[in-house]
Motif scaffolding. Structure first.
Motif, mmCIF file in Angstrom:
data_model
loop_
_atom_site.group_PDB
_atom_site.id
_atom_site.type_symbol
_atom_site.label_atom_id
_atom_site.label_comp_id
_atom_site.label_asym_id
_atom_site.label_seq_id
_atom_site.Cartn_x
_atom_site.Cartn_y
_atom_site.Cartn_z
ATOM 1 N N VAL A 237 43.445 51.785 38.084
ATOM 2 C CA VAL A 237 43.554 53.064 37.781
ATOM 3 C C VAL A 237 44.383 53.405 39.408
ATOM 4 C CG1 VAL A 237 41.413 53.922 37.079
ATOM 5 C CG2 VAL A 237 42.014 53.843 39.496
ATOM 6 N N PRO A 238 45.574 55.066 38.866
ATOM 7 C CA PRO A 238 46.737 54.998 39.906
ATOM 8 C C PRO A 238 45.484 55.328 41.458
ATOM 9 C CG PRO A 238 46.743 56.298 37.824
ATOM 10 C CD PRO A 238 45.626 55.878 37.672
ATOM 11 N N ILE A 239 46.439 54.985 42.352
ATOM 12 C CA ILE A 239 45.623 55.419 43.501
ATOM 13 C C ILE A 239 45.786 57.235 43.637
ATOM 14 C CG2 ILE A 239 48.530 56.847 45.221
ATOM 15 C CD1 ILE A 239 44.588 54.741 46.513
ATOM 16 N N GLN A 240 46.320 58.068 43.130
ATOM 17 C CA GLN A 240 45.861 59.379 42.918
ATOM 18 C C GLN A 240 44.440 59.248 42.673
ATOM 19 O OE1 GLN A 240 48.168 58.537 41.711
ATOM 20 N NE2 GLN A 240 50.005 59.251 42.457
ATOM 21 N N GLY A 241 43.827 58.665 41.410
ATOM 22 C CA GLY A 241 42.515 58.562 40.875
ATOM 23 C C GLY A 241 41.588 57.994 41.762
ATOM 24 N N VAL A 242 41.918 57.175 42.905
ATOM 25 C CA VAL A 242 40.923 56.194 44.073
ATOM 26 C C VAL A 242 40.822 58.184 44.591
ATOM 27 C CG1 VAL A 242 41.003 55.081 45.435
ATOM 28 C CG2 VAL A 242 41.224 54.216 43.419
ATOM 29 N N ASP B 180 36.587 63.250 43.412
ATOM 30 C CA ASP B 180 35.236 62.965 42.690
ATOM 31 C C ASP B 180 34.870 60.713 43.265
ATOM 32 O OD1 ASP B 180 37.745 62.208 41.398
ATOM 33 O OD2 ASP B 180 36.303 62.966 38.994
ATOM 34 N N GLY B 181 36.081 60.424 43.890
ATOM 35 C CA GLY B 181 36.647 59.602 44.270
ATOM 36 C C GLY B 181 36.533 58.242 43.275
ATOM 37 N N LEU B 182 36.192 56.928 43.259
ATOM 38 C CA LEU B 182 36.370 56.164 42.875
ATOM 39 C C LEU B 182 34.468 55.644 41.712
ATOM 40 C CD1 LEU B 182 37.115 53.496 41.794
ATOM 41 C CD2 LEU B 182 36.787 52.193 43.351
#
Length: 62
Positions: free
Chosen positions: A12-17, A21-23
């Motif tokens: 996933v893109p870093i924005q998703g991490v 709501d986190g990883l």
């Protein structure tokens, strides 16, 4: 006591991490263990076309 190192890939893109709501840990793709007294360190991802190569530094302990 010993640390156990294992490299995982998060597709996933870093924005998703970094989102509130986190990883989602179920999305992590773990690379296989390297065997007794061995591990890989300093992973670096290299995208090329529709493929992705992970470069690592193989290490030994003991």
């Amino acid at each position: 006591m010993a640390d156990i190192w294992q490299v995982g890939i998060v597709p996933v893109p870093i924005q998703g991490v970094l989102a509130a709501d986190g990883l989602d840990r179920r999305r992590v793709i773990w690379l296989p263990p390297q065997g007794s007294f061995r591990f890989i360190a300093d992973p670096f991802g290299l995208p090329h076309g529709d493929r992705f190569t992970v470069l690592v530094d193989p290490m030994t302990t003991g």
